[in-house]
Design a protein around this motif. Sequence first.
Motif, PDB file in Angstrom:
ATOM      1  N   ALA A   1      46.319 -29.202  -7.222  1.00 37.00           N
ATOM      2  CA  ALA A   1      45.137 -28.703  -6.513  1.00 37.00           C
ATOM      3  C   ALA A   1      44.168 -29.847  -6.243  1.00 37.00           C
ATOM      4  O   ALA A   1      43.930 -30.695  -7.102  1.00 37.00           O
ATOM      5  N   VAL A   2      43.649 -29.869  -5.035  1.00 39.41           N
ATOM      6  CA  VAL A   2      42.695 -30.909  -4.646  1.00 39.41           C
ATOM      7  C   VAL A   2      41.371 -30.244  -4.317  1.00 39.41           C
ATOM      8  O   VAL A   2      41.327 -29.313  -3.509  1.00 39.41           O
ATOM      9  N   GLY A   3      40.318 -30.687  -4.984  1.00 41.76           N
ATOM     10  CA  GLY A   3      39.017 -30.069  -4.773  1.00 41.76           C
ATOM     11  C   GLY A   3      37.933 -31.089  -4.489  1.00 41.76           C
ATOM     12  O   GLY A   3      38.072 -32.270  -4.814  1.00 41.76           O
ATOM     13  N   ALA A   4      36.871 -30.646  -3.872  1.00 42.50           N
ATOM     14  CA  ALA A   4      35.703 -31.490  -3.616  1.00 42.50           C
ATOM     15  C   ALA A   4      34.511 -30.583  -3.415  1.00 42.50           C
ATOM     16  O   ALA A   4      34.627 -29.556  -2.739  1.00 42.50           O
ATOM     17  N   GLU A   5      33.392 -30.936  -4.023  1.00 36.71           N
ATOM     18  CA  GLU A   5      32.180 -30.127  -3.835  1.00 36.71           C
ATOM     19  C   GLU A   5      30.948 -30.950  -4.196  1.00 36.71           C
ATOM     20  O   GLU A   5      31.059 -32.006  -4.824  1.00 36.71           O
ATOM     21  N   ILE A   6      29.811 -30.440  -3.793  1.00 33.58           N
ATOM     22  CA  ILE A   6      28.546 -31.061  -4.186  1.00 33.58           C
ATOM     23  C   ILE A   6      28.131 -30.415  -5.510  1.00 33.58           C
ATOM     24  O   ILE A   6      28.192 -29.184  -5.631  1.00 33.58           O
ATOM     25  N   THR A   7      27.742 -31.228  -6.492  1.00 33.12           N
ATOM     26  CA  THR A   7      27.332 -30.641  -7.771  1.00 33.12           C
ATOM     27  C   THR A   7      26.075 -29.787  -7.569  1.00 33.12           C
ATOM     28  O   THR A   7      25.318 -30.007  -6.625  1.00 33.12           O
ATOM     29  N   SER A   8      25.852 -28.830  -8.493  1.00 30.38           N
ATOM     30  CA  SER A   8      24.793 -27.847  -8.273  1.00 30.38           C
ATOM     31  C   SER A   8      23.406 -28.497  -8.200  1.00 30.38           C
ATOM     32  O   SER A   8      22.503 -27.975  -7.560  1.00 30.38           O
ATOM     33  N   ASP A   9      23.250 -29.672  -8.852  1.00 28.43           N
ATOM     34  CA  ASP A   9      21.942 -30.344  -8.754  1.00 28.43           C
ATOM     35  C   ASP A   9      21.813 -31.177  -7.473  1.00 28.43           C
ATOM     36  O   ASP A   9      20.804 -31.834  -7.249  1.00 28.43           O
ATOM     37  N   GLY A  10      22.861 -31.159  -6.659  1.00 29.75           N
ATOM     38  CA  GLY A  10      22.781 -31.801  -5.347  1.00 29.75           C
ATOM     39  C   GLY A  10      22.821 -33.325  -5.376  1.00 29.75           C
ATOM     40  O   GLY A  10      22.467 -33.966  -4.382  1.00 29.75           O
ATOM     41  N   THR A  11      23.251 -33.935  -6.488  1.00 21.35           N
ATOM     42  CA  THR A  11      23.208 -35.403  -6.534  1.00 21.35           C
ATOM     43  C   THR A  11      24.579 -36.066  -6.361  1.00 21.35           C
ATOM     44  O   THR A  11      24.652 -37.237  -6.016  1.00 21.35           O
ATOM     45  N   TRP A  12      25.654 -35.325  -6.612  1.00 21.16           N
ATOM     46  CA  TRP A  12      26.973 -35.956  -6.555  1.00 21.16           C
ATOM     47  C   TRP A  12      27.935 -35.192  -5.660  1.00 21.16           C
ATOM     48  O   TRP A  12      27.871 -33.961  -5.565  1.00 21.16           O
ATOM     49  N   VAL A  13      28.872 -35.940  -5.107  1.00 20.22           N
ATOM     50  CA  VAL A  13      30.066 -35.342  -4.536  1.00 20.22           C
ATOM     51  C   VAL A  13      31.108 -35.440  -5.644  1.00 20.22           C
ATOM     52  O   VAL A  13      31.434 -36.544  -6.088  1.00 20.22           O
ATOM     53  N   GLU A  14      31.569 -34.290  -6.133  1.00 17.38           N
ATOM     54  CA  GLU A  14      32.550 -34.331  -7.221  1.00 17.38           C
ATOM     55  C   GLU A  14      33.909 -33.849  -6.720  1.00 17.38           C
ATOM     56  O   GLU A  14      34.021 -32.793  -6.115  1.00 17.38           O
ATOM     57  N   CYS A  15      34.914 -34.676  -6.987  1.00 19.78           N
ATOM     58  CA  CYS A  15      36.254 -34.388  -6.492  1.00 19.78           C
ATOM     59  C   CYS A  15      37.223 -34.326  -7.661  1.00 19.78           C
ATOM     60  O   CYS A  15      36.957 -34.886  -8.724  1.00 19.78           O
ATOM     61  N   ARG A  16      38.339 -33.622  -7.458  1.00 24.37           N
ATOM     62  CA  ARG A  16      39.335 -33.568  -8.524  1.00 24.37           C
ATOM     63  C   ARG A  16      40.732 -33.408  -7.944  1.00 24.37           C
ATOM     64  O   ARG A  16      40.923 -32.862  -6.857  1.00 24.37           O
ATOM     65  N   VAL A  17      41.678 -33.928  -8.691  1.00 26.18           N
ATOM     66  CA  VAL A  17      43.089 -33.707  -8.385  1.00 26.18           C
ATOM     67  C   VAL A  17      43.719 -33.216  -9.677  1.00 26.18           C
ATOM     68  O   VAL A  17      43.742 -33.921 -10.679  1.00 26.18           O
ATOM     69  N   GLU A  18      44.174 -31.958  -9.630  1.00 26.12           N
ATOM     70  CA  GLU A  18      44.668 -31.297 -10.835  1.00 26.12           C
ATOM     71  C   GLU A  18      46.156 -31.022 -10.687  1.00 26.12           C
ATOM     72  O   GLU A  18      46.610 -30.612  -9.628  1.00 26.12           O
ATOM     73  N   ASP A  19      46.909 -31.298 -11.732  1.00 26.31           N
ATOM     74  CA  ASP A  19      48.338 -30.974 -11.656  1.00 26.31           C
ATOM     75  C   ASP A  19      48.818 -30.267 -12.909  1.00 26.31           C
ATOM     76  O   ASP A  19      48.164 -30.292 -13.951  1.00 26.31           O
TER      77      ASP A  19
END
Length: 182
Positions: free
Chosen positions: A93-111
Motif C-alpha cells: 500500500a502506498v499512501g500520502a497525506e498532510i499531517t493533521s497539524d498541517g506541517t508535513w507531507v507524510e508518505c508511507r509504503v507498507e508491505d
Amino acid sequence: SNSRALLGLLDDVLDLSRLEAGMDKVFLSVCDLHFLVHSMLDVGHLNMAQGVELVNEGPREKLLVMTDEVKLTKVFMNLIGNAKKFTVRGHIAVGAEITSDGTWVECRVEDTGIGISPENLEHIFDRFYKVNEFKQGTGLGLSICEAIIELLGGRIWVESTLGKGTTFYFRIPYRRPEEEDI
Ligand code: ATP
Ligand code: MG
C-alpha cells in the motif's frame, strides 16, 4: 539486463556521492500528490508478483504541494521496489497525506512481506547493507532515500515485524503552493 543492472548501480553510486558531497540541489515545483501516487502505482504494476495487490492510499483528489518531484519520485520508486522484492503475497500500500497539524507531507509504503528483524533493522539505512546477500541489489537504495529526505528537510523511519511485513514512513515539510506558483 546485466547492462541495465550495471547502469543502475552506477546511477546509485553517483547519486549517493553527489548527495553526500552536498552537491545536489533541491528543485521545487508544484506537484500533485494524487497524481504522483497514481503514477507510482502504474509503474509499480509492471512485473508484480502474482498474489500481491497494490493499494492506493494516496489523496483521493488533487493535492498540490511544493516539492522536488524528481527526488520524491526516486524515494517512492526505491521503497516500492524493495516492497516488491520482499513480498510474495498480500499487499503493498502506498499512501500520502498532510499531517493533521498541517506541517508535513507524510508518505508511507507498507508491505506484507518477509519483514526485518530488530537487529537488522538498526542497519537498514547503512550503505551496502543487505540482510540477504543472495537477493538482488546493492544495498544503496535506502541510503539514497535517507540522504534525499534529509536534503528535503524531512525524516524517514521504518517499522517492521519479521514474517509479517514492513512499513517505511517519511515526512517532508508541507509547502502550500502560492497562487503565482500554479
Ligand atoms: P538496491 O536498493 O541498492 O538495489 P537493496 O534493495 O538490497 O539494493 P536497500 O534498498 O538499501 O538495498 O535495502 C537494504 C536492505 O534492507 C535490503 O537488502 C533488505 O535486506 C532490507 N529491506 C529493505 N526494504 C525491505 C522490505 N520492504 N522488506 C524486507 N526487507 C527490506
Ligand atoms: Mg532497494
